[in-house]
Design an enzyme around this catalytic site. Structure first.
Site, PDB file in Angstrom:
ATOM      1  N   LYS A   1       0.850  -1.198   0.000  1.00  0.00           N
ATOM      2  CA  LYS A   1       0.000   0.000   0.000  1.00  0.00           C
ATOM      3  C   LYS A   1       0.883   1.245   0.000  1.00  0.00           C
ATOM      4  CE  LYS A   1      -3.236   2.536   2.936  1.00  0.00           C
ATOM      5  NZ  LYS A   1      -4.027   2.574   4.174  1.00  0.00           N
TER       6      LYS A   1
ATOM      7  N   ILE B   1      -5.096  -0.299  13.749  1.00  0.00           N
ATOM      8  CA  ILE B   1      -4.049  -1.275  14.058  1.00  0.00           C
ATOM      9  C   ILE B   1      -2.812  -0.541  14.567  1.00  0.00           C
ATOM     10  CG2 ILE B   1      -2.483  -2.976  12.976  1.00  0.00           C
ATOM     11  CD1 ILE B   1      -5.023  -3.940  11.428  1.00  0.00           C
TER      12      ILE B   1
HETATM   13  P1  FAD Z   1     -11.854  -8.270  18.078  1.00  0.00           P
HETATM   14  O1  FAD Z   1     -11.396  -8.591  16.715  1.00  0.00           O
HETATM   15  O2  FAD Z   1     -13.327  -8.041  18.281  1.00  0.00           O
HETATM   16  O3  FAD Z   1     -11.364  -9.390  19.053  1.00  0.00           O
HETATM   17  C1  FAD Z   1     -11.926  -9.582  20.341  1.00  0.00           C
HETATM   18  C2  FAD Z   1     -11.391 -10.866  20.935  1.00  0.00           C
HETATM   19  O4  FAD Z   1     -11.870 -10.963  22.266  1.00  0.00           O
HETATM   20  C3  FAD Z   1     -11.819 -12.135  20.214  1.00  0.00           C
HETATM   21  O5  FAD Z   1     -10.729 -13.019  20.159  1.00  0.00           O
HETATM   22  C4  FAD Z   1     -12.903 -12.720  21.128  1.00  0.00           C
HETATM   23  O6  FAD Z   1     -12.982 -14.133  21.043  1.00  0.00           O
HETATM   24  C5  FAD Z   1     -12.354 -12.282  22.480  1.00  0.00           C
HETATM   25  N1  FAD Z   1     -13.387 -12.220  23.521  1.00  0.00           N
HETATM   26  C6  FAD Z   1     -14.399 -11.353  23.654  1.00  0.00           C
HETATM   27  N2  FAD Z   1     -15.145 -11.649  24.733  1.00  0.00           N
HETATM   28  C7  FAD Z   1     -14.563 -12.724  25.303  1.00  0.00           C
HETATM   29  C8  FAD Z   1     -14.855 -13.517  26.438  1.00  0.00           C
HETATM   30  N3  FAD Z   1     -15.924 -13.283  27.223  1.00  0.00           N
HETATM   31  N4  FAD Z   1     -14.043 -14.557  26.729  1.00  0.00           N
HETATM   32  C9  FAD Z   1     -12.963 -14.836  25.959  1.00  0.00           C
HETATM   33  N5  FAD Z   1     -12.637 -14.114  24.855  1.00  0.00           N
HETATM   34  C10 FAD Z   1     -13.438 -13.084  24.542  1.00  0.00           C
HETATM   35  N6  FAD Z   1      -8.179  -1.200  11.461  1.00  0.00           N
HETATM   36  C11 FAD Z   1      -7.169  -0.880  10.655  1.00  0.00           C
HETATM   37  O7  FAD Z   1      -6.049  -0.670  11.128  1.00  0.00           O
HETATM   38  N7  FAD Z   1      -7.355  -0.787   9.315  1.00  0.00           N
HETATM   39  C12 FAD Z   1      -8.568  -0.926   8.741  1.00  0.00           C
HETATM   40  O8  FAD Z   1      -8.691  -0.845   7.528  1.00  0.00           O
HETATM   41  C13 FAD Z   1      -9.665  -1.179   9.583  1.00  0.00           C
HETATM   42  N8  FAD Z   1     -10.911  -1.281   9.087  1.00  0.00           N
HETATM   43  C14 FAD Z   1     -11.954  -1.452   9.942  1.00  0.00           C
HETATM   44  C15 FAD Z   1     -13.263  -1.410   9.462  1.00  0.00           C
HETATM   45  C16 FAD Z   1     -14.344  -1.519  10.336  1.00  0.00           C
HETATM   46  C17 FAD Z   1     -15.741  -1.418   9.816  1.00  0.00           C
HETATM   47  C18 FAD Z   1     -14.112  -1.751  11.717  1.00  0.00           C
HETATM   48  C19 FAD Z   1     -15.258  -1.917  12.681  1.00  0.00           C
HETATM   49  C20 FAD Z   1     -12.823  -1.820  12.194  1.00  0.00           C
HETATM   50  C21 FAD Z   1     -11.744  -1.648  11.331  1.00  0.00           C
HETATM   51  N9  FAD Z   1     -10.451  -1.638  11.801  1.00  0.00           N
HETATM   52  C22 FAD Z   1      -9.412  -1.341  10.968  1.00  0.00           C
HETATM   53  C23 FAD Z   1     -10.167  -1.926  13.203  1.00  0.00           C
HETATM   54  C24 FAD Z   1      -9.654  -3.342  13.352  1.00  0.00           C
HETATM   55  O9  FAD Z   1     -10.603  -4.240  12.854  1.00  0.00           O
HETATM   56  C25 FAD Z   1      -9.395  -3.621  14.828  1.00  0.00           C
HETATM   57  O10 FAD Z   1      -8.591  -2.615  15.355  1.00  0.00           O
HETATM   58  C26 FAD Z   1      -8.668  -4.910  15.007  1.00  0.00           C
HETATM   59  O11 FAD Z   1      -9.275  -5.939  14.316  1.00  0.00           O
HETATM   60  C27 FAD Z   1      -8.554  -5.247  16.463  1.00  0.00           C
HETATM   61  O12 FAD Z   1      -9.736  -5.780  16.954  1.00  0.00           O
HETATM   62  P2  FAD Z   1      -9.684  -6.335  18.436  1.00  0.00           P
HETATM   63  O13 FAD Z   1      -8.679  -7.418  18.510  1.00  0.00           O
HETATM   64  O14 FAD Z   1      -9.548  -5.200  19.365  1.00  0.00           O
HETATM   65  O15 FAD Z   1     -11.152  -6.911  18.666  1.00  0.00           O
END
Ligand code: FAD
Length: 505
Positions: free
Chosen positions: A78, A346
């Protein structure tokens, strides 16, 4: 003597959880035990495919080989973001990961360009950006670290499959001693004396104890909100989009080395090409468009067949009021979310965990370290928020969402920055600004904000000297770009995934 932290639990195994595990392991080595708890029954958010160049620094920090990472995550390169219909319908511009040429006698390239424009030269600013020209030509080659090289002044990031990245990092982390449990967290046990988290209760009846906790449970914020009640600041008055339909499509012939963002009536659509498929999503404001219409808008603007039904994601733009409370920090979506327009989430994960390493506490948790962490994190959020708002507030489109954005009150610091740019092209950067001067210039310029005048120091250089300098730059860029391989050729030669070879179009 302060008691050291001996065990950390990371709750959640999405991108945030596994990036946190990898960075903490790289930073703390064997001095601290790390346990990651994730539930395979609770899905990750499942999107998040575009990044900014700091991602490369992160991979280097944790010791990941770039070509291996690219193959494992179906990644592509990119060079920036192409904006279509932003500012006004029919508009097209590029936010490159690179500049518009080196400064000359202390003058930024956009100041020289503005002086030439005042003299009647209509050459677009983008003609002086190597990354932009490479991207528009569909070419890619990594920059040359030698500052004398014409291939030096740009950077690159990746598009990748975020769930494959989490899987890849899991293998990386487990090989280095991170422990993992697949279980659902059902309870958070706090010390009665001070409310610090003591342990997590799991659905198999077991309990896991630790000295410090990293909440990576996504939007739900199980520890930071569920237990510690951090509270949330809603920024949707500044950034009104709050939903997205996301859908992958079959790989298309256009393997562009950039993210495309196309503005629509009540939001915008992303297009992120990976080696095996293309990621697409329509981000919109539910105040200005209903879900069914938004879904149709997405499906009507795809350039290949959808591979599954679109998925709806709801979010509230904003951040937790406290990012580090007691003995818990939140990282990733549990800490807040700014819409993905500039792919910064990210990077927030990376910054959050690196900041923790910089301010790493003992078991007692010095409140000053905590305060410093919270101040820096909020500052970073505000800086990115303002950069994203800039894309919206400078538009001249005529639909309700866009009129709202053009008229809404702005954060004071952004209003001040914009005024200085409008007057004479001054770009003000603050300590925790993510994006450098050329990034701000690219958005101002692309959105049609042209400074009233230029830095008067440009007048001390003879006009002909400036004309020759800029002509030489432009010609040099054209020569270099003509010699480069296409993005697809570069991937095929250096880092093709198995799927890329099967799906060459
Ligand atoms: P999640 O992916 O939701 O992971 C949560 C974790 O917690 C999972 O493993 C789940 O199993 C666990 N969990 C939850 N509750 C429990 C429980 N009770 N017990 C055990 N485990 C549990 N970021 C970028 O940098 N570039 C992009 O282009 C981009 N596009 C995006 C587009 C959209 C529409 C959205 C909404 C987000 C985007 N993001 C982007 C953000 C990116 O998706 C997130 O920052 C990244 O995926 C991190 O997610 P996370 O790990 O915080 O949460």
């Amino acid at each position: 003597m302060a008691e050291p932290i001996r065990k950390i639990i990371i709750a959640g195994g999405g991108t945030a959880g596994w990036m946190s595990a990898a960075a903490l392991k790289a930073g703390l080595g064997q001095t601290v035990d790390i346990l990651l708890i994730e539930s395979e029954d609770i899905a990750t958010v499942g999107v998040g495919e575009a990044t900014i160049p700091t991602m490369r620094v992160f991979n280097e920090h944790i010791g990941v080989n770039e070509a291996e990472f690219i193959r494992a995550t179906e990644a592509t390169f990119k060079l920036g973001v192409e904006f279509r219909n932003w500012g006004h319908t029919g508009n097209r511009y590029f936010h490159p990961f690179g500049d518009y040429g080196a400064t000359h006698e202390g003058l930024a390239a956009h100041q020289i360009w503005r002086r030439l424009k005042a003299e009647g030269d209509d050459t677009p600013l983008e003609a002086y950006s190597l990354a932009t020209q490479m991207a528009y030509a569909g070419k890619f080659f990594p920059p040359n670290p030698d500052p004398r090289s014409p291939m030096h002044d740009y950077s690159y990031a990746f598009h990748f499959d975020a769930s494959l990245y989490a899987k890849f990092l899991r293998g990386h982390c487990e090989a280095r001693g991170v422990k993992r449990r697949n279980a659902k967290i059902t309870g958070v046990n706090q010390r009665s004396a001070d409310g610090h988290i003591e342990s997590l209760a799991l659905d198999d009846g077991s309990v896991e104890m630790a000295d410090f906790f990293v909440d990576c449970t996504g939007f739900r914020g199980l520890l930071i909100e569920g237990a510690l009640k951090a509270g949330y600041t809603d920024w949707s008055d500044y950034l009104p989009v709050d939903r997205a339909w996301a859908v992958p499509t079959a790989k298309s012939a256009d393997l562009s080395p950039y993210t495309r963002s196309t503005a629509h009536t009540a939001g915008w659509q992303w297009r992120v090409p990976l080696q095996h498929r293309t990621g697409n999503g329509h981000v919109y404001s539910s105040r200005f468009m209903d879900d069914e219409t938004a879904r149709t808008v997405l499906l009507d603007h795809l350039d290949a067949q959808p591979l599954k039904d679109p998925m709806l994601i709801r979010f509230t733009t904003g951040h937790r009021n406290t990012f580090w409370d007691k003995n818990c920090i939140c990282v990733g979506l549990s800490s807040g979310f700014l819409e993905p327009l500039e792919s910064t989430s990210i990077n927030f994960i990376q910054l959050g965990i690196i900041r923790l390493l910089e301010l790493f506490p003992s078991r007692e948790i010095d409140p000053f370290l905590r305060q410093e962490y919270n101040t820096r994190t909020l500052d970073a959020y505000e800086k990115v928020r303002d950069f994203i708002i800039l894309h919206y507030c400078t538009n001249t489109r005529d639909e309700a969402l866009w009129r709202y954005c053009a008229d809404m009150p702005l954060p004071d610091d952004l209003a001040y920055k914009m005024e200085l740019y409008r007057r004479r092209g001054e770009v003000i950067l603050r300590k925790y600004d993510h994006f450098a001067e050329p990034s701000w210039v690219s958005i101002y310029n692309g959105q049609g904000v042209i400074p009233d005048t230029y830095d008067p120091l440009a007048n001390r250089i003879p006009l002909e000297t400036l004309r020759t300098l800029m002509q030489t730059r432009r010609d040099g860029i054209q020569r270099v770009v003509a010699q480069l391989p296409s993005h697809a050729q570069f991937i095929a030669q250096h880092c093709p995934s198995d799927n890329f070879m099967k799906t060459v179009v």
